[in-house]
Design a protein around this motif. Structure first.
Motif, PDB file in Angstrom:
ATOM      1  N   VAL A   2       0.846  -1.205   0.000  1.00 44.34           N
ATOM      2  CA  VAL A   2       0.000   0.000   0.000  1.00 44.34           C
ATOM      3  C   VAL A   2       0.884   1.259   0.000  1.00 44.34           C
ATOM      4  N   ASN A   3       1.956   1.247   0.789  1.00 43.00           N
ATOM      5  CA  ASN A   3       2.874   2.397   0.793  1.00 43.00           C
ATOM      6  C   ASN A   3       3.367   2.696  -0.617  1.00 43.00           C
ATOM      7  N   SER A   4       3.688   1.632  -1.367  1.00 46.77           N
ATOM      8  CA  SER A   4       4.266   1.858  -2.693  1.00 46.77           C
ATOM      9  C   SER A   4       3.227   2.337  -3.705  1.00 46.77           C
ATOM     10  N   LEU A   5       1.923   2.257  -3.337  1.00 45.38           N
ATOM     11  CA  LEU A   5       0.891   2.809  -4.234  1.00 45.38           C
ATOM     12  C   LEU A   5       1.080   4.301  -4.426  1.00 45.38           C
ATOM     13  N   ARG A   6       1.684   4.943  -3.454  1.00 43.19           N
ATOM     14  CA  ARG A   6       1.920   6.393  -3.561  1.00 43.19           C
ATOM     15  C   ARG A   6       2.770   6.734  -4.774  1.00 43.19           C
ATOM     16  N   ASN A   7       3.623   5.773  -5.178  1.00 47.52           N
ATOM     17  CA  ASN A   7       4.463   6.041  -6.351  1.00 47.52           C
ATOM     18  C   ASN A   7       3.756   5.710  -7.661  1.00 47.52           C
ATOM     19  N   SER A   8       2.629   4.972  -7.560  1.00 39.71           N
ATOM     20  CA  SER A   8       1.944   4.555  -8.785  1.00 39.71           C
ATOM     21  C   SER A   8       0.809   5.484  -9.184  1.00 39.71           C
ATOM     22  N   TYR A   9       0.239   6.193  -8.200  1.00 45.12           N
ATOM     23  CA  TYR A   9      -0.947   7.015  -8.521  1.00 45.12           C
ATOM     24  C   TYR A   9      -0.777   8.452  -8.067  1.00 45.12           C
TER      25      TYR A   9
END
Ligand SMILES: *[C@@H]1O[C@H](CO)[C@@H](O)[C@H](O)[C@H]1NC(C)=O
Ligand SMILES: *[C@@H]1O[C@H](CO)[C@@H](O)[C@H](O)[C@H]1NC(C)=O
Length: 194
Positions: free
Chosen positions: A187-194
């Protein structure tokens, strides 16, 4: 005449090749995403069975990571129930009762998080950050609950036959906490995707 079945079979072959390459691609996508977690092997082995549904979609990966987490918390909760039924007078049953509540709440928190990021792919602006932030908060809270449950046993130190149960609960919860930690990292890495 013969060319019809021939081209048909070519089509079948190329379709299955597309499927194979998508799965291949998804495997490496899952492996790469899992490399950012604290338990990459557990992450990969628990999520690769869903590769055809995950594809290269980070939100789907996160949602499956949370459902895998729920899948490890639910049997734990059932195990605690069965132990409580057997050992009402056991000195560790106070800690177990606390765990039952903590784990129940953790399941709700992870479930809420999975819902929160559902459809994130098509959301825009502050909505995205808001939802990711909520999921991060709730998953962290779930991990706190899991940690509190384990710590409760350390204080009891029941001894005797309670020790097997303690060990079993501790092992199951440690595994569930690793799944939760992985889900949070994804979930943390979603910040880099969206
Ligand atoms: C493979 O994944 C990458 C990103 O991870 C994506 O850009 C690409 O389109 C994918 N290729 C196929 C064939 O799915
Ligand atoms: C996760 O589980 C919930 C509840 O069973 C379900 O509604 C949801 O579709 C699942 N998510 C995925 C990605 O399969």
């Amino acid at each position: 005449m013969a060319s019809i079945p021939f081209s048909f079979s070519l089509l079948l072959v190329s379709c299955s090749m597309v499927t194979a390459s998508t799965n291949q691609n998804s495997s490496s996508f899952i492996r790469t995403s899992c490399s950012l977690t604290l338990y990459p092997d557990l992450c990969y082995s628990s999520l690769s069975p869903y590769k055809s549904q995950v594809g290269n979609n980070p939100v789907m990966l996160a949602r499956f990571a949370m459902n895998v987490t729920i899948g490890s918390l639910k049997p734990l909760s059932m195990y605690i129930d069965s132990v409580l039924q057997r050992t009402a007078a056991d000195p560790s049953s106070g800690a177990l009762k606390d765990c039952k509540e903590l784990i129940g709440d953790a399941i709700d928190l992870v479930r809420k998080s999975e819902k929160e990021i559902t459809g994130l792919e098509v959301m825009v602006g502050s909505q995205v950050n808001w939802r990711i932030g909520n999921a991060q908060t709730w998953l962290s809270a779930a991990m706190t609950n899991e940690g509190t449950c384990v710590n409760g046993f350390e204080e009891v130190g029941s001894g005797g036959s309670g020790e097997d149960v303690e060990m079993e609960v501790r092992q199951k919860i440690t595994r569930a906490k690793q799944h939760t930690s992985n889900a949070l990292a994804i979930v943390n890495s979603l910040r880099n995707s969206y």
